[in-house]
Write a protein that holds these residues in place. Structure first.
Motif, PDB file in Angstrom:
ATOM      1  N   LYS A   1     -35.599  86.937 -16.530  1.00 57.82           N
ATOM      2  CA  LYS A   1     -34.549  87.306 -17.479  1.00 57.82           C
ATOM      3  C   LYS A   1     -33.241  86.578 -17.211  1.00 57.82           C
ATOM      4  O   LYS A   1     -32.411  86.437 -18.096  1.00 57.82           O
ATOM      5  CB  LYS A   1     -34.357  88.824 -17.510  1.00 57.82           C
ATOM      6  CG  LYS A   1     -33.988  89.453 -16.205  1.00 57.82           C
ATOM      7  CD  LYS A   1     -34.244  90.962 -16.246  1.00 57.82           C
ATOM      8  CE  LYS A   1     -35.713  91.257 -16.069  1.00 57.82           C
ATOM      9  NZ  LYS A   1     -36.047  92.666 -15.968  1.00 57.82           N
TER      10      LYS A   1
ATOM     11  N   ASP B   1     -41.570  91.611 -20.095  1.00 56.82           N
ATOM     12  CA  ASP B   1     -40.649  92.600 -19.557  1.00 56.82           C
ATOM     13  C   ASP B   1     -41.076  93.833 -20.336  1.00 56.82           C
ATOM     14  O   ASP B   1     -41.240  93.751 -21.562  1.00 56.82           O
ATOM     15  CB  ASP B   1     -39.197  92.173 -19.860  1.00 56.82           C
ATOM     16  CG  ASP B   1     -38.192  92.849 -18.947  1.00 56.82           C
ATOM     17  OD1 ASP B   1     -38.537  93.895 -18.364  1.00 56.82           O
ATOM     18  OD2 ASP B   1     -37.066  92.348 -18.815  1.00 56.82           O
ATOM     19  N   SER B   2     -41.337  94.936 -19.652  1.00 54.54           N
ATOM     20  CA  SER B   2     -41.956  96.064 -20.346  1.00 54.54           C
ATOM     21  C   SER B   2     -41.108  96.510 -21.538  1.00 54.54           C
ATOM     22  O   SER B   2     -41.652  96.805 -22.613  1.00 54.54           O
ATOM     23  CB  SER B   2     -42.180  97.221 -19.373  1.00 54.54           C
ATOM     24  OG  SER B   2     -40.960  97.599 -18.783  1.00 54.54           O
ATOM     25  N   GLU B   3     -39.770  96.497 -21.363  1.00 58.23           N
ATOM     26  CA  GLU B   3     -38.890  96.984 -22.432  1.00 58.23           C
ATOM     27  C   GLU B   3     -38.925  96.060 -23.640  1.00 58.23           C
ATOM     28  O   GLU B   3     -38.994  96.511 -24.788  1.00 58.23           O
ATOM     29  CB  GLU B   3     -37.440  97.073 -21.927  1.00 58.23           C
ATOM     30  CG  GLU B   3     -37.209  98.093 -20.818  1.00 58.23           C
ATOM     31  CD  GLU B   3     -37.631  97.603 -19.437  1.00 58.23           C
ATOM     32  OE1 GLU B   3     -38.105  96.448 -19.328  1.00 58.23           O
ATOM     33  OE2 GLU B   3     -37.496  98.362 -18.463  1.00 58.23           O
TER      34      GLU B   3
ATOM     35  N   GLU C   1     -31.144  93.054 -19.091  1.00 59.30           N
ATOM     36  CA  GLU C   1     -32.108  93.275 -20.182  1.00 59.30           C
ATOM     37  C   GLU C   1     -31.408  93.455 -21.530  1.00 59.30           C
ATOM     38  O   GLU C   1     -31.959  93.080 -22.565  1.00 59.30           O
ATOM     39  CB  GLU C   1     -32.994  94.486 -19.858  1.00 59.30           C
ATOM     40  CG  GLU C   1     -34.004  94.164 -18.755  1.00 59.30           C
ATOM     41  CD  GLU C   1     -34.929  95.310 -18.423  1.00 59.30           C
ATOM     42  OE1 GLU C   1     -34.764  96.413 -19.004  1.00 59.30           O
ATOM     43  OE2 GLU C   1     -35.823  95.117 -17.588  1.00 59.30           O
TER      44      GLU C   1
HETATM   45 MG    MG Z   1     -37.851  95.606 -17.474  1.00 56.72          MG
END
Ligand code: MG
Length: 386
Positions: A124, A149-151, A220
């Motif tokens: 990121k 990235d999970s989000e 993020e």
């Molecule tokens: Mg994340």
């Protein structure tokens, strides 16, 4: 068949990505691996996946690795930043998994885009430092930048099939890290070991400390702004300690679309590679009946000063997010070495940002120049006792 280069193959994302690839041998093939220092594991990965090219940062380690992998079908082994860039731009690769730790991931990722590779992005810092340049270059070359990235994977999934002008806001969830229930006074004395002990996710040291300070969530937010072309005030953070709802998109009619899953990075890695399909991962299913509680609350921006600094840097814009990232990297390294206290991480970043006169950045060389300035300035701030 997708031919994949992995930057950061011995880190936590690299290891999970290789599990996803190993489970889908008819869909994915590894053509290049690049790693930092763990040549024992890298040697094992070479034996298992037979890449064409391998890169390690250090010249001596490259020589040691060459001695280990001699024989038929052994890969070409390169070193240094040039080696990383060769791995990222290899002719045979069509997709690059960018999973190195920190700002070192920016240059090879940028070169991969210029070489026309699709990017599965776990790094990121690349978007924090150069989100605008990265997205412009990707558009120009007609390549995709999909998040690992999970989000952001959750947001990508929650946006599909909807109109972007209907978005009211994006709700990024955050576990809150190991100190979500610890008071600000108690946070003053925490040790690197405590900061590295994340309750839900098993990650490398740098991102674990970023999660403990919540700088990771700040990064993020900036990553989401660039990936999904959002305004900062459209991005809202909720602490969700269970890490089951990975993020949500709220539409203007009041509908909220969420993506849920167990906290395992193989799901977002798989989706970044299989997009827009969902391939088999053989992960255990999410049994909601066994999860007693899904809770959400607003983060405390006073306690997690890094979160506030990330919003400040993004709102100032221009070169300030580069300074945010560079100063954070210096401060986190110092904390991990025992050189500063946990709360000094945000103090060093804030002071370094105060010394910075933001300038527009139009190319990658200017980004790297500001990054060098930020690291030196943050080290000076730290050494002066701020
Ligand atoms: Mg994340």
């Amino acid at each position: 068949m997708k031919n994949i280069a992995i930057l950061g193959s011995t880190g936590s994302i690299g290891i999970s990505a290789l599990k996803v690839i190993r489970d889908n041998p008819d869909k994915y093939n590894v053509v290049a691996l690049a790693a930092g220092r763990n040549i024992e594991l890298l040697n094992k990965q070479i034996n298992d996946f037979r890449p064409i090219l391998v890169a390690v940062m250090d010249d001596t380690l490259a020589n040691d690795l060459s001695a280990m992998v001699q024989g038929d079908g052994s890969p070409e082994i390169l070193s240094g930043v040039e080696g990383l860039v060769c791995a990222a731009t290899l002719d045979e690769a069509d997709t690059v998994i960018s999973a190195m730790s920190g700002g070192a991931g920016l240059l090879p990722t940028y070169e991969a885009i210029k070489a026309g590779k699709n990017i599965a992005l776990a790094n990121k810092e690349t978007m924090v430092m150069a989100g605008s340049l990265i997205m412009k270059e990707a558009e120009k070359r007609g390549v995709s930048v999909l998040p690992i990235d999970s989000e952001h994977s959750a947001i990508l999934q929650s946006l599909r099939g909807h109109f972007r002008e209907d978005i009211r806001r994006v709700i990024l969830t955050a576990s809150g890290g190991p100190f979500r229930s610890v008071s600000l006074a108690e946070m003053d004395g925490v040790t690197p070991a405590q900061a590295l002990n994340h309750p839900n996710w098993d990650m490398g040291p740098k991102i674990s400390v970023d999660s403990a300070t919540m700088m990771n969530k700040g990064f993020e937010v900036i990553e989401a702004k660039w990936l999904f072309d959002l305004e900062m005030d459209q991005i809202f953070i909720l602490i969700h300690p269970q890490s089951i709802v990975h993020s949500m998109v709220e539409y203007r009619d009041g509908s909220i679309i969420a993506q849920l899953g167990i906290p395992d990075m193989r799901t977002p890695i798989s989706y970044a590679l299989s997009y827009p399909r969902h391939y088999e991962t053989r992960l255990e299913p999410l049994n909601l009946d066994q999860i007693k509680d899904l809770s959400f609350k607003r983060p405390d921006f006073k306690k997690f000063k890094c979160l506030e600094l990330a919003f400040r840097a993004a709102e100032i814009g221009d070169s300030m997010p580069i300074v945010l990232n560079g100063a954070n990297e210096v401060a986190v390294e110092s904390f991990l070495r025992g050189g500063i206290k946990f709360l000094d991480i945000s103090n060093i970043i804030e002071k370094t940002m105060e010394y910075h006169q933001p300038v527009p950045v139009d190319n990658i060389e200017e980004v790297m120049a500001v990054d060098r300035w930020a690291r030196q300035a943050a080290a000076d701030v730290r050494d002066a006792g701020f």
